[in-house]
Write a protein that holds these residues in place. Structure first.
Motif, mmCIF file in Angstrom:
data_model
loop_
_atom_site.group_PDB
_atom_site.id
_atom_site.type_symbol
_atom_site.label_atom_id
_atom_site.label_comp_id
_atom_site.label_asym_id
_atom_site.label_seq_id
_atom_site.Cartn_x
_atom_site.Cartn_y
_atom_site.Cartn_z
ATOM 1 N N ASN A 1 -8.442 -7.459 5.951
ATOM 2 C CA ASN A 1 -7.120 -7.167 5.485
ATOM 3 C C ASN A 1 -5.859 -8.082 5.818
ATOM 4 O OD1 ASN A 1 -6.456 -6.096 7.976
ATOM 5 N ND2 ASN A 1 -5.944 -4.210 7.424
ATOM 6 N N VAL A 2 -6.463 -9.245 6.317
ATOM 7 C CA VAL A 2 -5.149 -10.357 6.838
ATOM 8 C C VAL A 2 -5.717 -11.516 6.040
ATOM 9 C CG1 VAL A 2 -4.164 -11.504 8.525
ATOM 10 C CG2 VAL A 2 -4.775 -8.938 8.995
ATOM 11 N N ILE B 1 -1.352 1.683 6.996
ATOM 12 C CA ILE B 1 -0.008 1.573 6.016
ATOM 13 C C ILE B 1 -0.891 1.442 4.431
ATOM 14 C CG2 ILE B 1 1.870 0.704 5.333
ATOM 15 C CD1 ILE B 1 2.361 -0.176 8.225
ATOM 16 N N GLY B 2 -1.959 0.729 4.547
ATOM 17 C CA GLY B 2 -2.497 0.378 3.410
ATOM 18 C C GLY B 2 -2.196 -1.119 2.675
ATOM 19 N N ILE B 3 -1.539 -1.956 3.789
ATOM 20 C CA ILE B 3 -1.221 -3.348 3.268
ATOM 21 C C ILE B 3 -2.541 -4.301 3.301
ATOM 22 C CG2 ILE B 3 -0.143 -5.336 4.088
ATOM 23 C CD1 ILE B 3 2.087 -3.185 5.575
ATOM 24 N N ASN B 4 -2.800 -5.158 2.271
ATOM 25 C CA ASN B 4 -3.834 -6.126 2.214
ATOM 26 C C ASN B 4 -3.239 -7.317 1.897
ATOM 27 O OD1 ASN B 4 -6.094 -7.455 2.008
ATOM 28 N ND2 ASN B 4 -7.082 -6.030 0.836
ATOM 29 N N THR B 5 -3.149 -8.622 2.669
ATOM 30 C CA THR B 5 -2.641 -9.869 2.437
ATOM 31 C C THR B 5 -3.775 -10.746 2.068
ATOM 32 O OG1 THR B 5 -2.773 -10.598 4.698
ATOM 33 C CG2 THR B 5 -0.580 -9.580 3.810
ATOM 34 N N TRP C 1 -8.423 -8.660 10.794
ATOM 35 C CA TRP C 1 -8.102 -7.250 10.460
ATOM 36 C C TRP C 1 -7.064 -6.727 11.458
ATOM 37 C CZ3 TRP C 1 -9.067 -2.513 13.257
ATOM 38 C CH2 TRP C 1 -9.006 -1.337 12.250
ATOM 39 N N CYS C 2 -6.351 -5.902 10.760
ATOM 40 C CA CYS C 2 -5.211 -5.457 11.323
ATOM 41 C C CYS C 2 -4.980 -4.047 11.279
ATOM 42 C CB CYS C 2 -3.792 -5.894 10.979
ATOM 43 S SG CYS C 2 -2.086 -5.678 11.574
ATOM 44 N N PRO C 3 -5.268 -3.177 12.344
ATOM 45 C CA PRO C 3 -5.205 -1.628 12.513
ATOM 46 C C PRO C 3 -3.875 -1.076 11.849
ATOM 47 C CG PRO C 3 -5.856 -2.306 14.460
ATOM 48 C CD PRO C 3 -5.416 -3.640 13.703
#
Length: 62
Positions: free
Chosen positions: A4-5, A54-58, A47-49
């Motif tokens: 997700n990063v 929060i539901g963020i995906n960069t 991957w960032c916990p």
């Protein structure tokens, strides 16, 4: 565990992590520099916990 990063976010995390981690080896030689392992690890893994909570995906769309 899906990544997700994104690429730019990962590079920034790795640079910041190494910079903070360097505080262990150069002045002011503080153990607080070990906190640099957190952004370094999330940058290397991709991957960032907190992002997952929060539901963020960069990463963008594939």
């Amino acid at each position: 565990m899906a990544q997700n990063v994104g690429k730019i976010d990962r590079v920034i995390r790795i640079i910041v992590g190494l910079a903070v981690l360097s505080l262990v080896f150069v002045d002011p030689r503080t153990m607080w520099g070990l906190l640099g392992l957190i952004p370094l690890g999330t940058g290397l893994i991709g991957w960032c916990p907190p992002y997952a909570l929060i539901g963020i995906n960069t990463c963008g769309t594939k």
